[in-house]
Design an enzyme around this catalytic site. Structure first.
Site, PDB file in Angstrom:
ATOM      1  N   HIS A 239     -19.109  11.683   1.744  1.00 43.83           N
ATOM      2  CA  HIS A 239     -19.637  10.392   2.195  1.00 43.83           C
ATOM      3  C   HIS A 239     -21.170  10.456   2.187  1.00 43.83           C
ATOM      4  CE1 HIS A 239     -19.659   6.575   4.250  1.00 43.83           C
ATOM      5  NE2 HIS A 239     -20.590   7.069   5.034  1.00 43.83           N
TER       6      HIS A 239
ATOM      7  N   LEU B 187      -6.839   5.537   3.058  1.00 49.02           N
ATOM      8  CA  LEU B 187      -5.473   6.043   2.945  1.00 49.02           C
ATOM      9  C   LEU B 187      -4.754   5.864   4.282  1.00 49.02           C
ATOM     10  CD1 LEU B 187      -6.444   9.217   0.951  1.00 49.02           C
ATOM     11  CD2 LEU B 187      -5.103   7.299   0.063  1.00 49.02           C
TER      12      LEU B 187
ATOM     13  N   ARG C 214       0.836  -1.198   0.000  1.00 50.86           N
ATOM     14  CA  ARG C 214       0.000   0.000   0.000  1.00 50.86           C
ATOM     15  C   ARG C 214       0.872   1.250   0.000  1.00 50.86           C
ATOM     16  NH1 ARG C 214      -4.815   1.590   4.231  1.00 50.86           N
ATOM     17  NH2 ARG C 214      -3.202   1.557   5.829  1.00 50.86           N
TER      18      ARG C 214
ATOM     19  N   ASP D 267     -13.877   7.682   7.654  1.00 53.07           N
ATOM     20  CA  ASP D 267     -14.970   8.658   7.631  1.00 53.07           C
ATOM     21  C   ASP D 267     -15.138   9.361   8.981  1.00 53.07           C
ATOM     22  OD1 ASP D 267     -15.556   7.907   4.950  1.00 53.07           O
ATOM     23  OD2 ASP D 267     -16.717   6.207   5.667  1.00 53.07           O
TER      24      ASP D 267
ATOM     25  N   ASP E 294      -8.983  12.185   8.103  1.00 54.86           N
ATOM     26  CA  ASP E 294      -7.933  11.822   9.062  1.00 54.86           C
ATOM     27  C   ASP E 294      -7.682  10.320   8.933  1.00 54.86           C
ATOM     28  OD1 ASP E 294      -9.945  10.547  10.419  1.00 54.86           O
ATOM     29  OD2 ASP E 294      -9.997  11.940  12.110  1.00 54.86           O
TER      30      ASP E 294
HETATM   31  C1  GAR Z   1     -20.854   8.770  -3.897  1.00 55.11           C
HETATM   32  O1  GAR Z   1     -22.162   8.514  -3.455  1.00 55.11           O
HETATM   33  C2  GAR Z   1     -19.926   8.995  -2.721  1.00 55.11           C
HETATM   34  O2  GAR Z   1     -20.535   9.703  -1.671  1.00 55.11           O
HETATM   35  C3  GAR Z   1     -19.629   7.577  -2.328  1.00 55.11           C
HETATM   36  O3  GAR Z   1     -19.452   6.902  -3.539  1.00 55.11           O
HETATM   37  C4  GAR Z   1     -20.235   7.537  -4.553  1.00 55.11           C
HETATM   38  C5  GAR Z   1     -19.352   7.883  -5.720  1.00 55.11           C
HETATM   39  O4  GAR Z   1     -20.112   8.305  -6.819  1.00 55.11           O
HETATM   40  N1  GAR Z   1     -18.452   7.508  -1.514  1.00 55.11           N
HETATM   41  C6  GAR Z   1     -18.299   6.644  -0.516  1.00 55.11           C
HETATM   42  O5  GAR Z   1     -19.128   5.803  -0.236  1.00 55.11           O
HETATM   43  C7  GAR Z   1     -16.977   6.749   0.229  1.00 55.11           C
HETATM   44  N2  GAR Z   1     -16.981   5.900   1.385  1.00 55.11           N
HETATM   45  P1  GAR Z   1     -19.406   9.030  -8.068  1.00 55.11           P
HETATM   46  O6  GAR Z   1     -18.244   8.139  -8.505  1.00 55.11           O
HETATM   47  O7  GAR Z   1     -20.471   9.074  -9.111  1.00 55.11           O
HETATM   48  O8  GAR Z   1     -18.952  10.384  -7.616  1.00 55.11           O
END
Ligand code: GAR
Length: 203
Positions: free
Chosen positions: A109, A93, A65, A145, A141
């Site tokens: 999120h 990350l 990673r 989330d 951080d």
């Molecule tokens: C979005 O709903 C975002 O909030 C979520 O993935 C989707 C990406 O959509 N992110 C997470 O769940 C992060 N834990 P997109 O590729 O169309 O922007």
């Protein structure tokens, strides 16, 4: 102008909302590079033929990673990125990467954090019978989330919602919220005090 580096793994609709906000003059920033960890990601197809540099850094090509993250960080530095924007980036990350961009990484999120961190947040909201759902933009951080919250937007959970209809309603709110949060950052209007983000009024 702040140079933004976007990390994305999938569909790329939030990236599109950011591109649109810049074009419409609602966000004074420049996208220096878009990096996907997934060669199949739709986000890369979306940018084909645009003048935004889009590259894939495939996690599977790296032994660890940290080596993967070092390659991502180097690309961001080469492009003079001042703010790292996670837009549907589906990897956690490490402390190593976060330290390299301390206070300069944002994420969106699809829940009202601290409720429902992690994957499938919209499913969890339905499962728990929440009546209000939404989305959160926060600084990143080392936790999942957990970083300081910048902006949130609530949407109702409707009686007949499926995960799909609820996700769509949340996504619509995301597309408005993320460019707004980025604009606050780019205008120098965000300060972090402990866990709280303060938004400085416009003069
Ligand atoms: C979005 O709903 C975002 O909030 C979520 O993935 C989707 C990406 O959509 N992110 C997470 O769940 C992060 N834990 P997109 O590729 O169309 O922007």
């Amino acid at each position: 102008k702040t140079v933004i580096g976007v990390l994305a793994s999938g569909r790329g609709s939030n990236l599109q909302a950011i591109v649109d906000a810049i074009q419409a003059g609602r966000l004074a920033a420049k996208i220096g590079v878009v990096i996907s960890d997934n060669p199949e990601a739709n986000v890369l197809k979306r940018l084909a033929g645009s003048d935004i540099p889009a590259i894939c850094i495939d996690r599977r090509q790296f032994a660890s990673r940290q080596q993967f993250e070092a390659a991502v960080a180097e690309e961001l530095n080469i492009r003079h990125v001042g703010l790292v924007v996670l837009a549907g980036f589906m990897r956690i990350l490490s402390q190593y990467f976060i330290d390299r961009f301390a206070g300069k990484i944002m994420n969106i999120h699809p829940s009202l954090l601290p409720a429902f961190p992690g994957e499938n947040a919209q499913h969890k909201a339905l499962y728990y019978g929440a009546k209000i759902a939404g989305c959160t933009v926060h600084f990143v951080d080392e936790g999942m989330d957990t970083g300081p919250i910048i902006l949130q937007e609530a949407v109702p959970v409707l009686e007949n919602d499926s995960a799909e209809t609820l996700s769509e309603r949340i996504l619509h709110a995301e597309h408005i919220l993320y460019p707004r949060a980025l604009a606050l950052y780019c205008e120098g209007r965000l300060t972090i005090e402990g866990r709280r983000v303060r938004i400085i009024d416009k003069e």
